[in-house]
Design a protein around this motif. Sequence first.
Motif, PDB file in Angstrom:
ATOM      1  N   UNK A 178       0.841  -1.195   0.000  1.00 34.10           N
ATOM      2  CA  UNK A 178       0.000   0.000   0.000  1.00 34.10           C
ATOM      3  C   UNK A 178       0.883   1.255   0.000  1.00 34.10           C
ATOM      4  N   UNK A 179       1.951   1.248   0.791  1.00 28.55           N
ATOM      5  CA  UNK A 179       2.880   2.386   0.810  1.00 28.55           C
ATOM      6  C   UNK A 179       3.498   2.605  -0.568  1.00 28.55           C
ATOM      7  N   UNK A 180       3.828   1.494  -1.238  1.00 32.25           N
ATOM      8  CA  UNK A 180       4.400   1.597  -2.583  1.00 32.25           C
ATOM      9  C   UNK A 180       3.377   2.168  -3.550  1.00 32.25           C
ATOM     10  N   UNK A 181       2.128   1.722  -3.428  1.00 30.63           N
ATOM     11  CA  UNK A 181       1.067   2.249  -4.289  1.00 30.63           C
ATOM     12  C   UNK A 181       0.903   3.756  -4.099  1.00 30.63           C
ATOM     13  N   UNK A 182       1.196   4.227  -2.882  1.00 30.35           N
ATOM     14  CA  UNK A 182       1.121   5.667  -2.595  1.00 30.35           C
ATOM     15  C   UNK A 182       2.413   6.399  -2.972  1.00 30.35           C
TER      16      UNK A 182
END
Length: 255
Positions: A139-143
């Motif tokens: 999720x952090x990578x997606x952000x």
Amino acid sequence: MHKKNNQEIEESKTIKILKKLAYKKNYFFSLLASIAFFSIILYKVSPLFKEKSINGSIIANEAYISWVKSSFEDNIALSNLKYVLKKYPNLKPIYEGNITQGLMIKNDLSKKDLKYASKCINRTKKELPFYSKYSNISILIAKKNYQNALNEAVALKKSMQNDLSFLKDEMLPAGPILYSLNLLRIAILNKELNLKEEIHALNELENYLGYNKEEKEIHPQILKARNAINNTFRENNIQLRDYIIYRRNQLNSNP
């Protein structure tokens, strides 16, 4: 001479593919987000959700298959699937993870999708803490929050190192797969942030998967993990180790 020319052409093609992969960050981030961890989670928690509507299950399955066949582009099928899940909440544990995985592969997570993904991941927090942490890093990578993602990935690696039963004793080779993918993720995030630690992460991954050993010397579960990652990573007969060697050569030639 002809044979030599063919070999040179083949090597040239390989280098082109590796060069393409090295700069396709979305390929790696999608790969790392989507290696069947949601499937592993479902394998472990799905017995808790045996009761479900037969009609709802059939409709959900048809909508999901249509969405997958469209390479996750059919928004109508996705909307239909979400509608069925809303109507039959007991189907959510079966499909929510796969929906999140598909959106990550597509690299198209809206704020609403990110919230949806977080809820899905947090549901497994108690039963499968390492998988939940790994997925939250996705999720952090997606952000595009790469620095925090790297910090969390390094912390996850240390946590797994302190739990030897997770790495060695699982019925599925999930522990070594997760550990290996997290090492690859650390390398890719270091590359994205242009940090010198990338080469150390690549070396650590190569050593852990035993690429410098004979197969009989490798722990069976680690060997299963290596084969699983190679099968998922493979593109035009290129394997993970080819990428590791290519990136290491690049880094060594540009100190």
